[in-house]
Enzyme design. Structure first.
Site, PDB file in Angstrom:
ATOM      1  CB  CYS A  32      -0.904  -0.048   1.232  1.00 16.59           C
ATOM      2  SG  CYS A  32      -1.766   1.482   1.599  1.00 16.59           S
ATOM      3  CB  CYS A  35       0.239   2.017   4.075  1.00 17.29           C
ATOM      4  SG  CYS A  35      -1.397   1.273   3.914  1.00 17.29           S
TER       5      CYS A  35
END
Length: 110
Positions: A32, A35
């Site tokens: 991700c 993230c």
């Protein structure tokens, strides 16, 4: 409690629902991109709030039970719990200031 504790499905309930202080759960994944942008903010808030807030992170892929229990649809995701009560739920990239604004009303100030 100034660091971010990495948790998994087996210790989720103990670390989150049985905590004496509110718990910020940060759901993330290796793959991700957003993230990676949110992680430094989460860590900074863990240090800033100190003993008023417990901050944990949970990788979603190897921990489907906690992900399902918290109804996480995408990452990054933030959940703030006090006991078993969900106080804040947010999904998507978020900056430190915005995150702080969401948390402040729920944390007691010493």
């Amino acid at each position: 409690m100034s660091s971010v504790l990495e948790i998994t499905d087996p210790n989720f309930e103990t670390e989150v629902f049985n905590s004496d202080v509110p718990v910020l759960v940060y759901f993330w994944a290796d793959w991700c991109g957003p993230c990676r942008l949110v992680s430094p903010s989460v860590k900074a808030l863990a240090e800033m709030y100190g003993d008023r807030l417990k901050v944990v992170k949970l990788a979603v892929d190897p921990n489907p039970n906690a992900r399902s229990k918290c109804q996480v649809e995408g990452v990054p995701a933030i959940r703030l719990f006090k006991g078993q009560e969900l106080l804040v739920s947010y999904e998507g990239a978020i900056g430190k200031q915005q995150l702080q604004s969401m948390l402040d009303p729920h944390l007691t100030h010493d």
